[in-house]
Scaffold this motif. Sequence first.
Motif, short mmCIF file in Angstrom:
data_model
loop_
_atom_site.label_atom_id
_atom_site.label_comp_id
_atom_site.label_asym_id
_atom_site.label_seq_id
_atom_site.Cartn_x
_atom_site.Cartn_y
_atom_site.Cartn_z
N ALA A 1 -15.87 22.13 28.05
CA ALA A 1 -14.73 22.01 28.87
C ALA A 1 -13.57 22.73 28.41
CB ALA A 1 -14.12 20.82 29.42
N ILE A 2 -13.26 22.27 27.04
CA ILE A 2 -12.17 22.84 26.35
C ILE A 2 -12.32 24.66 26.10
CG2 ILE A 2 -10.91 22.86 24.09
CD1 ILE A 2 -11.68 20.03 23.82
N ILE A 3 -13.67 25.04 25.79
CA ILE A 3 -13.83 26.21 25.60
C ILE A 3 -13.75 27.13 26.93
CG2 ILE A 3 -15.84 28.09 25.23
CD1 ILE A 3 -16.96 25.87 23.25
N ALA A 4 -14.36 26.50 28.10
CA ALA A 4 -14.05 27.32 29.31
C ALA A 4 -12.58 27.35 29.57
CB ALA A 4 -14.73 26.53 30.47
N ALA A 5 -11.80 26.34 29.46
CA ALA A 5 -10.41 26.18 29.92
C ALA A 5 -9.64 27.16 28.99
CB ALA A 5 -9.92 24.67 29.74
N GLY A 6 -9.98 27.20 27.82
CA GLY A 6 -9.22 28.29 26.84
C GLY A 6 -9.40 29.60 27.26
N GLY B 1 -16.03 4.92 44.44
CA GLY B 1 -17.05 5.40 45.43
C GLY B 1 -17.04 6.82 45.64
N LEU B 2 -16.33 7.72 44.89
CA LEU B 2 -16.31 9.21 44.93
C LEU B 2 -17.50 9.79 44.06
CD1 LEU B 2 -12.52 10.07 44.86
CD2 LEU B 2 -13.81 9.93 46.81
N PRO B 3 -17.98 11.03 44.56
CA PRO B 3 -18.78 11.57 43.84
C PRO B 3 -18.36 11.68 42.19
CG PRO B 3 -18.47 12.76 45.83
CD PRO B 3 -17.50 11.51 45.75
N ALA B 4 -19.37 11.63 41.37
CA ALA B 4 -18.94 11.96 40.08
C ALA B 4 -17.99 12.97 39.61
CB ALA B 4 -20.06 11.83 38.80
N SER B 5 -18.34 14.07 40.30
CA SER B 5 -17.35 15.31 39.97
C SER B 5 -16.17 15.18 40.53
CB SER B 5 -18.10 16.68 40.81
OG SER B 5 -18.24 16.35 42.01
N LEU B 6 -16.04 14.59 41.39
CA LEU B 6 -14.40 14.27 41.91
C LEU B 6 -13.87 13.17 41.07
CD1 LEU B 6 -14.35 14.50 45.74
CD2 LEU B 6 -13.54 16.38 44.18
N ARG B 7 -14.56 12.27 40.66
CA ARG B 7 -14.03 10.85 40.22
C ARG B 7 -13.51 11.47 38.83
NH1 ARG B 7 -18.20 7.97 40.64
NH2 ARG B 7 -19.20 8.20 38.67
N ILE B 8 -14.16 11.97 38.15
CA ILE B 8 -13.48 12.49 36.65
C ILE B 8 -12.13 13.18 36.62
CG2 ILE B 8 -14.71 14.73 36.62
CD1 ILE B 8 -14.01 12.15 33.66
N TYR C 1 -19.30 12.16 30.12
CA TYR C 1 -20.24 12.89 30.23
C TYR C 1 -20.66 13.42 28.94
CZ TYR C 1 -19.06 14.48 35.14
OH TYR C 1 -18.82 14.46 36.45
N GLY C 2 -20.19 12.80 27.93
CA GLY C 2 -20.47 12.88 26.49
C GLY C 2 -19.69 13.96 25.77
N GLU D 1 -21.67 21.74 26.36
CA GLU D 1 -22.20 21.71 28.06
C GLU D 1 -21.32 22.18 28.86
OE1 GLU D 1 -24.13 17.86 28.80
OE2 GLU D 1 -25.69 18.38 27.10
N PHE D 2 -21.50 22.88 29.98
CA PHE D 2 -20.59 23.17 30.79
C PHE D 2 -20.95 22.81 32.14
CE2 PHE D 2 -20.94 26.45 27.38
CZ PHE D 2 -19.70 26.56 26.91
N LYS D 3 -20.07 21.89 32.38
CA LYS D 3 -20.02 21.19 33.82
C LYS D 3 -18.89 21.25 34.46
CE LYS D 3 -23.48 17.92 32.12
NZ LYS D 3 -23.70 16.35 31.76
N ILE D 4 -18.96 21.61 35.91
CA ILE D 4 -17.91 22.15 36.89
C ILE D 4 -16.50 20.88 36.69
CG2 ILE D 4 -16.98 22.56 39.12
CD1 ILE D 4 -18.45 24.56 37.74
N ALA D 5 -16.82 19.63 36.86
CA ALA D 5 -15.90 18.79 37.09
C ALA D 5 -15.06 18.53 35.56
CB ALA D 5 -16.43 17.32 37.26
N PRO D 6 -15.79 18.38 34.51
CA PRO D 6 -14.84 18.55 33.26
C PRO D 6 -14.21 19.65 32.92
CG PRO D 6 -17.15 17.70 32.92
CD PRO D 6 -17.20 18.33 34.34
N ILE D 7 -14.68 21.06 33.46
CA ILE D 7 -13.98 22.21 33.20
C ILE D 7 -12.65 22.32 34.20
CG2 ILE D 7 -14.10 24.81 33.68
CD1 ILE D 7 -17.12 24.39 32.62
N LEU D 8 -12.96 21.89 35.34
CA LEU D 8 -11.79 21.90 36.36
C LEU D 8 -10.41 21.00 35.54
CD1 LEU D 8 -13.24 21.98 39.91
CD2 LEU D 8 -12.11 23.80 38.74
N THR D 9 -10.92 19.89 35.14
CA THR D 9 -10.04 18.82 34.71
C THR D 9 -9.08 19.34 33.59
OG1 THR D 9 -11.33 16.92 35.34
CG2 THR D 9 -9.93 16.43 33.64
N MET D 10 -10.00 20.06 32.51
CA MET D 10 -9.50 20.60 31.50
C MET D 10 -8.42 21.89 31.74
SD MET D 10 -9.10 19.71 28.15
CE MET D 10 -10.48 18.46 28.24
N ILE D 11 -9.04 22.47 32.82
CA ILE D 11 -8.14 23.74 33.17
C ILE D 11 -6.72 23.06 33.89
CG2 ILE D 11 -7.82 25.35 34.98
CD1 ILE D 11 -10.69 26.13 34.69
#
Length: 447
Positions: A101-106, A391-398, A93-94, A228-238
């Motif tokens: 993701a770090i900001i949202a998880a914090g 084969g999974l969607p990118a949001s789940l694959r991360i 994701y960059g 940038e705030f994207k769901i999959a990276p945020i869930l991962t970091m949480i």
Amino acid sequence: MENKVSGGKIFSLGLQHVLAMYAGAILVPLLVGRALNLTTEQLSYLVAIDLLTCGIATLLQAWKTKYLGIGLPVMLGSSFVAITPMIGIGNQYGLASVYGAIIAAGLFVAIFAGLFGKIIKLFPPVVTGTVVTVIGLSLVPTGIRNMAGGANNDDFGSLQNFLLSFGVLALILLINRFFTGFMRSLSVLIGIIAGTLAAAMLGKVNLSAVMEASWFHLPQFFAFGLPEFKIAPILTMIIVCMVIIVESTGVFLALGRVCDQKLTPQDMTRGYRTEGIAIMLGGLFNAFPYNTFAQNVGLVELSRVKTRNVIFMASGILMVLGLVPKIAALATIIPPAVLGGATVVLFGMVIASGIRMLTEVDFKDQRNLLVVACSISLGIGATVVPELFAGLPASLRIIVSDGTITGSLSAIVLNVFFNMTSRRKVEAAPVHSHGISETTVAREQIS
């Protein structure tokens, strides 16, 4: 209970704390920065801002107020747990999404700090031991690649890299065998310095980054761009931050016993909230998620000096170091082979810590065996063969393609399925005369 220390000793004791955690503090930015192909200038900034933020986070945690701070002589540093998730998010994701993701998880940790006492019940020794073991195992390939010279390097697997990496490893082991106390606590740092000097004699060290670095700089928000705030990276970091909280809980309770201070649920809430704010600071300054370093607890126990003035001094030293890019640039000249020789020890110690936690688990119960077996297998499998989830969607694959997260989620879900949904009351782990697990103490004190 704090003991008094003369002013002349405070600086030296504070410096000792900095030196004990310094190797771990600089390794995370070096590993992440190199994996994400940052420039030498960006890498120098990453190390410098990491040291500065370590100092700020340590000050906030040690300085007890009504709403913030555990009020113990703790040191905070960048978490090893976050290495592989940050690299995975950054590659897919960059960097902007990494720091979003770090900001949202914090923020999540800071807001829900009061609820973490209940969530800790989801992390008995069978879960924490499995998670820590998977973390260590998933980091080992990175350390081994560095021992060979670093991925994509022209001299990968050369004899020079072999000798450098195993020379550093041997020196660290020799220091731990023949020395005690302060020298032993600095074994990794001494190994890195000696290995870098040996590499310099072989012409494998480039000092241009140090020469070009400035003597002073001011930190800046979003140095690598707006988040940038994207769901999959945020869930991962949480999920990563949940694991960090569990690790810190054990350190809080261990240090509380060393300092003869019984921690209350309110103390733990302040500690969790402060860690959330420290993680947010890491995102705002483009640094890292932070957790309480266990190795510094050993120094407190060894020296028997429990005054927070020493920690305040240590935090000041870290902040000064973080404002001097030329000092931070010294860390960027460490050759990958030298770094690999040191990290294979540190990552191996993470695995050993996980195994030690698992010794407290009742493996006569088949369900605990299944939790550990499936979680470690899936965690290592996701690390070695991430293509499994292509084969999974990118949001789940991360989320699932990172071994640490896959193993952690598996351990949590399987423990709930096998142990917490059973009508039979699970027997508590036996208490031994020489101590009990930190997570067990956490559940007793917080619940």
